[in-house]
Design a protein around this motif. Structure first.
Motif, short mmCIF file in Angstrom:
data_model
loop_
_atom_site.label_atom_id
_atom_site.label_comp_id
_atom_site.label_asym_id
_atom_site.label_seq_id
_atom_site.Cartn_x
_atom_site.Cartn_y
_atom_site.Cartn_z
N THR A 1 59.79 66.20 48.58
CA THR A 1 60.14 64.89 49.13
C THR A 1 59.96 63.82 48.06
N LYS B 1 59.05 60.25 46.29
CA LYS B 1 58.00 59.28 46.59
C LYS B 1 58.51 58.20 47.51
N TYR B 2 59.71 57.74 47.24
CA TYR B 2 60.31 56.77 48.15
C TYR B 2 61.81 56.69 47.92
N GLU C 1 62.56 56.20 42.80
CA GLU C 1 61.55 56.06 41.74
C GLU C 1 62.16 55.75 40.38
#
Length: 153
Positions: free
Chosen positions: A73, A75-76, A105
């Protein structure tokens, strides 16, 4: 401007914001709650998706692809919208369009447009149709990966 128009515009803005926030957080049940039961979603590389169950596959497929190319997944992921234009046709029907860009990222990944139809279902503004375009992407990013594989983002 009449009061119903102000309420409709703010409800539609909230709808678009919830779509991005919930989708970016992997809360797909909450995203599906934003679509009318018979909604249509159009994307650049897949056949049109009709109804909640088919639309959900766009999000689960994107999640799988992100995991595959990133080793897990990310990080954002953050979708941002801008220049949201809303055309009210009645107290229960509207159209809209806005630009989006996606930050990850590594920075800006891809960008495009949402072209929408909205309707009131059980007293709530929902997507009745959403068309997504991808106007560009950075080399080696998620958008480029999906474009090269004929998948959506």
């Amino acid at each position: 401007m009449e009061q119903w128009e102000l309420i409709a515009r703010e409800s539609i803005r909230d709808l678009v914001a919830r779509y991005n926030a919930n989708g970016d957080s992997g809360r797909f049940d909450q995203v599906m709650d934003l679509f009318a039961p018979d909604a249509i979603m159009r994307t650049p590389t897949q056949p049109d998706k009709y109804g909640i169950d088919e639309i959900r596959t766009i999000f689960t497929g994107a999640q799988d692809t992100l995991s595959e190319i990133g080793g897990g997944t990310p990080k954002y992921i953050r979708h941002h919208t801008a220049t949201h234009q809303i055309d009210l046709h009645s107290p229960t029907e509207a159209k809209g369009r806005c630009y989006y860009h996606v930050i990850m990222e590594h920075g800006l990944d891809h960008w495009g447009r949402y072209i929408d139809r909205y309707g009131v279902v059980d007293g709530r503004w929902l997507f009745t149709e959403r068309s997504v375009t991808m106007d560009g992407y950075i080399p080696d990013g998620w958008g480029a990966h999906n474009a090269s594989r004929g998948q959506d983002y």
